[in-house]
Write a protein that holds these residues in place. Structure first.
Motif, mmCIF file in Angstrom:
data_model
loop_
_atom_site.group_PDB
_atom_site.id
_atom_site.type_symbol
_atom_site.label_atom_id
_atom_site.label_comp_id
_atom_site.label_asym_id
_atom_site.label_seq_id
_atom_site.Cartn_x
_atom_site.Cartn_y
_atom_site.Cartn_z
ATOM 1 N N GLU A 24 0.416 -0.914 -0.531
ATOM 2 C CA GLU A 24 -0.103 -0.037 -0.215
ATOM 3 C C GLU A 24 0.825 1.294 0.284
ATOM 4 O O GLU A 24 0.883 1.935 -0.752
ATOM 5 N N TRP A 25 2.187 1.448 0.750
ATOM 6 C CA TRP A 25 3.148 2.238 0.664
ATOM 7 C C TRP A 25 3.541 2.156 -0.482
ATOM 8 O O TRP A 25 3.472 3.965 -0.906
ATOM 9 N N LEU A 26 3.898 1.214 -0.605
ATOM 10 C CA LEU A 26 4.400 1.611 -2.622
ATOM 11 C C LEU A 26 3.475 1.968 -3.782
ATOM 12 O O LEU A 26 4.289 2.962 -4.584
ATOM 13 N N GLN A 27 2.497 2.080 -3.623
ATOM 14 C CA GLN A 27 1.070 2.080 -4.714
ATOM 15 C C GLN A 27 1.101 4.049 -3.895
ATOM 16 O O GLN A 27 0.600 3.888 -5.237
ATOM 17 N N ARG A 28 0.720 4.012 -3.068
ATOM 18 C CA ARG A 28 0.840 5.548 -2.917
ATOM 19 C C ARG A 28 1.407 6.108 -3.708
ATOM 20 O O ARG A 28 1.911 7.411 -4.510
#
Length: 99
Positions: A24-28
């Motif tokens: 999720e951090w990567l996707q942000r």
């Protein structure tokens, strides 16, 4: 432009538990236009991110918020790169070289 190396560290065994939060951090980062490419360092040594369009200080703050970094699953190393030549398909990476 920056290359972020996320190399596994002492808390590596926690990676499975934190994987969804890390994704999720990567996707942000992708959604906000900062991350251009991400992948695994082989063999199973960690990960790599190509980032652009932020200052070093902004990227450092972003990386510090990665759940993998917070929980010591990985140690982050940020390397600044000034591209000077690119295949025509990657010419956009030469624009705004200072970021």
């Amino acid at each position: 432009m920056y290359v972020v190396f996320l190399r596994f560290s002492a808390g590596r065994e926690q990676a499975y538990r934190l994987m969804q939060a890390h994704k999720e951090w990567l996707q942000r980062g992708f959604d906000e236009g900062v991350f251009l490419l991400a992948g695994s360092i082989q063999p199973q040594a960690g990960g790599m991110i190509l980032a652009k369009g932020v200052t070093l200080a902004q990227l450092e703050e972003r990386v510090k918020s990665d759940p993998f970094v917070v929980e010591d699953v990985v140690q982050a190393d940020i390397v600044a790169v000034t591209p000077s030549k690119a295949d025509p398909r990657l010419a956009f990476m030469l624009a705004d070289v200072g970021s």
